[in-house]
Design an enzyme around this catalytic site. Sequence first.
Site, mmCIF file in Angstrom:
data_model
loop_
_atom_site.group_PDB
_atom_site.id
_atom_site.type_symbol
_atom_site.label_atom_id
_atom_site.label_comp_id
_atom_site.label_asym_id
_atom_site.label_seq_id
_atom_site.Cartn_x
_atom_site.Cartn_y
_atom_site.Cartn_z
ATOM 1 C CG ASP A 12 1.356 5.867 8.269
ATOM 2 O OD1 ASP A 12 0.995 4.690 8.469
ATOM 3 O OD2 ASP A 12 0.563 6.798 8.040
ATOM 4 C CG ASP A 131 -7.379 0.292 2.585
ATOM 5 O OD1 ASP A 131 -7.259 0.050 3.806
ATOM 6 O OD2 ASP A 131 -6.410 0.604 1.862
#
Lengths: 257, 215
Positions: A12, A131
């Site tokens: 990330d 997602d």
Amino acid sequence: MGLAKRIIPCLDIDNGRVVKGVKFLNIRDAGDPVEIAKRYDAQGADEIAFLDITASSDNRDTLVEVVEKVASQVFIPLTVGGGIRKLSDIKRMLKAGADKVSINTAAVNNPNFVREASKKFGSQCIVVAIDAKRSSIKNNKICWEVFTHGGRNNTNIDTITWAKRMANFGAGEILLTSMDKDGTKDGFDIELTKNVSEAVNIPVIASGGVGKLDHLVDGIILGKASAVLAASIFHFGEYTIVDAKKILRERNIEVRI
Amino acid sequence: MPKIVVLDYGSSNLRSVTKALETVAESKHEVIVSDDPKIILGADKIVFPGQGAIGQCMKNLREKNLDDIIRECINNKPFLGICLGLQSLMDYSDEDGGVKGLGLIPGSVIRFEENIKDHDNNKFKIPSMGWNEVFQTKKHPLWRGIDDGSRFYFVHSYYVKIENNANIAGSTDYICRYTSAACRDNIFATQFHPEKSQQAGLTLLKNFIEWNGDN
């Protein structure tokens, strides 16, 4: 023997730095993405994924610099996601040295974007990130709905239908994250992974929930994933990629050593 | 300084291959990305990396007259084709409704058969994406220092069917056994991406840089 299952560590990135475990632990211990990517490469990572979580789009240029630096030193496939909305965004990332881009919200907003992108750049570099969150049981079957904006917006789209549609539109791969499992360390949502893997003909990367190495095995054997993605178990030094491959090999899963 | 030209046929992603070549060239060779016929014809070695769909690739080559340039320099310079850079050397490809290739190595390009199951009863995914073993079916200077069966990175839905065994340098198993490296005189071409295949790939690129085109 044949094609190896892949292990993909995910970094990330916020303002050009790696942030660890932001999703579930409030630690923002930054690291240098180039150094971390080199370490994973040396350990035998099969690919590396970068997810840009930079809030402001003004700071996105820093990710381009990160990709350029990593691509000059690490010679394995690199996938970049987060904020990919236009064909020009894809071009910029590929030019910087990314091999694939992952598209999430922009695909939901405009499914034709995936079609255009795969036509222009080739399916091999278009990953559609989904997602998914368990919603309800319809006709005795579990349903998962697609969420966007980092899991904040429910689109009410059925995940299986969506994955099939994206494959038809030219996606080369699906990066499937379970919102229910992400950050729990309980393991992948195996039913979700298996259902999507069996529904589409393109490779599926399982993501969300890995807390121990056996979870990676389950994602591949039970979830039928072609690749497994994990962030925190590798970042915190709990396990190395070498450990992960060893376990997979012990379970007769083909890996690149 | 010897010049290695990476053919720029209009694809965006040439940085990976350029960076990998620069890494193994260690400043002893100049790596140039170009679509300029003069520069290409003046090169010592040619690298032709390809990605995406073959229809667009051949169209771009023809629009830039690079097809004729490739034919001209392929007779006398070491030439490395990667992915579509292998497929486009064939006579014909089934992709995009049928596309005529450069016809430099006899063979054709066909799609992996769909709905074939592996021994665990799971369907083989298409594209074939990831690291697979390459078996060296022939001794070749470009295999020097690379173990037989080493894994390289692949991403493709079509593969080449080569007519003459003499043109097969390596093979790989996925759905079927297919040719993953082809050769002819001073031409070597791979279905896999050496620029994305870590040490094995870098060794192959280094071998190419040191290759004079002899077998």
